[in-house]
Design an enzyme around this catalytic site. Structure first.
Site: not given
Ligand SMILES: Cc1ncc(C[n+]2csc(CCOP(=O)(O)OP(=O)(O)O)c2C)c(N)n1
Ligand SMILES: [Mg+2]
Length: 572
Positions: A175, A125-126, A484
């Site tokens: 553990k 478990f875990q 982005m």
């Molecule tokens: C955990 C994770 N999943 C996906 C990405 C891909 N990714 C890079 S920037 C982005 C958009 C981020 O959106 P937001 O937090 O609203 O920031 P903004 O770019 O709008 O300022 C994504 C999905 C990532 N960097 N990290």
């Protein structure tokens, strides 16, 4: 006779204690006063031992929150962040943070519980093989197999995490090791013949660099996070000023050189300044210091610094020549190496024309955006936050457009106040990292600049703010999109906005209220200034939901596959 009497007395002094108590002794010996963690079955004995101790424990609401908080703590204090999680899901929830710390060279010591040694390998478990899982994303990892090994392993783990190129070290504790009683022998020394980081530079190589500086007409210093880890800011400043060498930073190196210094060119790389990238393209001598020349910095390597002699100072020999052909490799700590260079390097090259040219470029092609219309521009928001905090705050971010705007517009001038996920680019990093940063440097204002997307990945840590009443200001740069991603789809995928728009959002102000945290919505420049000032004055947790232009892009930009000299979106 006397010797055996001493030995007898020593023997009678050997303390018996449990593994969990040995861990507490080890933490105290290492001067650890704060832990970030989350309990569970396999670490119950450890949490029971902690109950009797005077070590602060921050109970985050998710293990990912704990490790990002520890990263924020490590980044601003220079001390290792210490994390505890249980076996299985507790440990696997840490994986993103471990990978993030590894690529950004942050010193962490992570203790995970493990199932009892008798059942390891039985799918108990875990049970998760966290040592196997984290082998490639830790600087080193251990599984403790005998309780007596614990003090030595703890000593080594802290030593390895903090020396040479820092990084995360994981110690997996079954553990039964935590509960079993053994003879406690404190460990005061490490004996690792195979791990001897080179900190002092080879002086012949330093002399070669000094000669290259004397010849150079177009030198540039590229200062990365290694400068901050080594606390070499003063040496870099002296080097730049003594020889009139312009300086640029990597994303993670921001703060290692004053952003308002006339020799500063701004950040380099994908969203760096036109001047910094032009300097890297045109220079005849590139001095990389504590930077790893990753692809977001270099763009297409076929075009990177092709006219330059490349010198690279790094404490990790594996970094040198990894991406960029290097004529003058110097393995050593940035501080000792640049200090040696300052002693050796008495003749300057004639850089006057170069410095003048770059100053002209900086003047003609500054960072720019159109501040028009009613809607708040994210870049303006960052400028306002800079003005209100006088550039003195610790600023953390998630990943995306808001991160790049912060890097471009906040203007860092002091070391170790910039906390961001550079190498891994982990959304959800910024807010928990701000919690750790505030705990590490309570005297400084801490602002978490997050995306509306990223904030939703770790917002459960609002509970920690509420419980501890930590005065962290959360600024959601709310562009109602995964900005982005949206930007890349606009530019490179003909505006096919596949799964990147977030028209349905929680009411972030009400959400904060549910956690008992003050909040306000911001839609205009005036709002931004007055509400931010209010948040700063409140000395309490505060959330600002800032509605910014949703179609704004981060410029300038090096498109993927392009060279560092082919930026788009430069000021016309
Ligand atoms: C955990 C994770 N999943 C996906 C990405 C891909 N990714 C890079 S920037 C982005 C958009 C981020 O959106 P937001 O937090 O609203 O920031 P903004 O770019 O709008 O300022 C994504 C999905 C990532 N960097 N990290
Ligand atoms: Mg967004």
């Amino acid at each position: 006779m006397k010797a055996s009497w001493v030995a007898e007395e020593e023997k009678s002094k050997v303390l018996k204690m449990s593994g969990a108590d040995m861990l507490m002794e080890g933490l105290e010996k290492e001067g650890v006063d704060v832990l970030f963690g989350y309990p569970g079955g396999a670490v119950l004995p450890i949490y029971d031992a902690l109950y009797k101790k005077n070590i602060k424990h921050i109970l985050t609401r998710h293990e990912q929150g704990a490790i990002h908080a520890a990263q924020g703590f490590a980044r601003v204090t220079g001390k290792p962040g210490v994390v505890i999680a249980t076996s299985g899901p507790g440990a696997t929830n840490l994986v993103t943070g471990i990978a993030d710390a590894m690529i950004d060279s942050l010193p962490l010591v992570i203790f995970t519980g493990q199932v009892a040694t008798s059942v390891i390998g039985t799918d108990a478990f875990q049970e998760a093989d966290i040592v196997g899982i984290t082998m490639p994303i830790t600087k080193h990892n251990y599984q403790v197999r005998k309780v007596e090994e614990l003090p030595g392993i703890i000593k080594e783990a802290f030593h390895v995490a903090q020396t040479g190129r820092p990084g995360p070290v994981l110690v997996d504790i079954p553990k039964d090791i935590s509960t079993s009683i053994g003879s406690y022998k404190p460990s005061n020394e490490v004996d690792l013949p195979g791990y001897q980081p080179t900190t002092m530079p080879n002086l012949l190589q330093v002399k070669r660099l000094a000669d290259a500086i004397a010849q150079a007409k177009k030198p540039v210093i590229l200062a990365g996070a290694g400068v901050l880890f080594a606390k070499a800011e003063e040496e870099i400043l002296a080097l730049a000023e003594q020889h009139r060498i312009p300086v640029t930073n990597t994303l993670l190196g921001l703060g290692s050189f004053p952003s308002d210094h006339p020799l500063f060119l701004g950040m380099a790389g994908m969203h760096g300044t036109y001047t910094a990238n032009t300097a890297l393209h045109e220079c005849d001598l590139l001095i990389g210091i504590g930077a790893r020349f990753d692809d977001r910095l270099t763009g297409n390597l076929a075009h990177f610094a092709k006219k330059a002699t490349v010198a690279h100072i790094d404490i990790d020999p594996a970094e040198i020549g990894k991406n960029v052909e290097t004529l003058i490799p110097i393995v050593g700590c940035a501080k000792h190496t640049v200090a040696a260079l300052l002693r050796e390097s008495t003749t300057s090259g004639d850089t006057a024309e170069w410095v003048y040219q770059l100053a002209e470029l900086k003047n003609s092609y500054p960072l720019w955006y159109k501040n028009e219309g009613e809607v708040l521009k994210p870049q303006r928001l960052l400028e306002i936050i800079h003005e209100e905090t006088k550039g003195e705050a610790i600023v953390t971010t998630d990943v995306g457009q808001h991160q790049m705007w912060t890097a471009q517009y906040y203007g860092f001038s002091k070391p170790n106040r910039w906390v961001t996920s550079g190498g891994l680019g982990t959304m959800g990093f910024g807010f928990p990292a701000a919690i750790g940063a505030k705990i590490g440097r309570p005297e400084l204002p801490v602002v978490a600049i997050t995306g509306d997307g990223g904030f939703q990945m770790t917002l459960q840590e609002l509970s920690v703010l509420q419980e501890m009443k930590l005065p962290v200001i959360i600024v959601i740069v709310n562009n109602q999109s995964l900005g982005m991603v949206r930007q890349w789809q606009e530019i490179f995928y003909e505006e096919r906005y596949s799964e990147s728009l977030l028209p349905v959002q929680p009411d972030f102000v009400k959400l904060a209220a549910a956690y008992g945290i003050e909040a306000a919505s911001v839609t205009t420049e005036e709002d931004a200034r007055s509400k931010f000032a209010e948040a700063l004055d409140s000395k309490a947790p505060f959330l600002l939901d800032c509605r910014v232009a949703s179609d704004e892009n981060v410029y300038p930009m090096i498109a993927p596959g392009k060279g560092i000299h082919q930026m788009i979106g430069v000021k016309p």
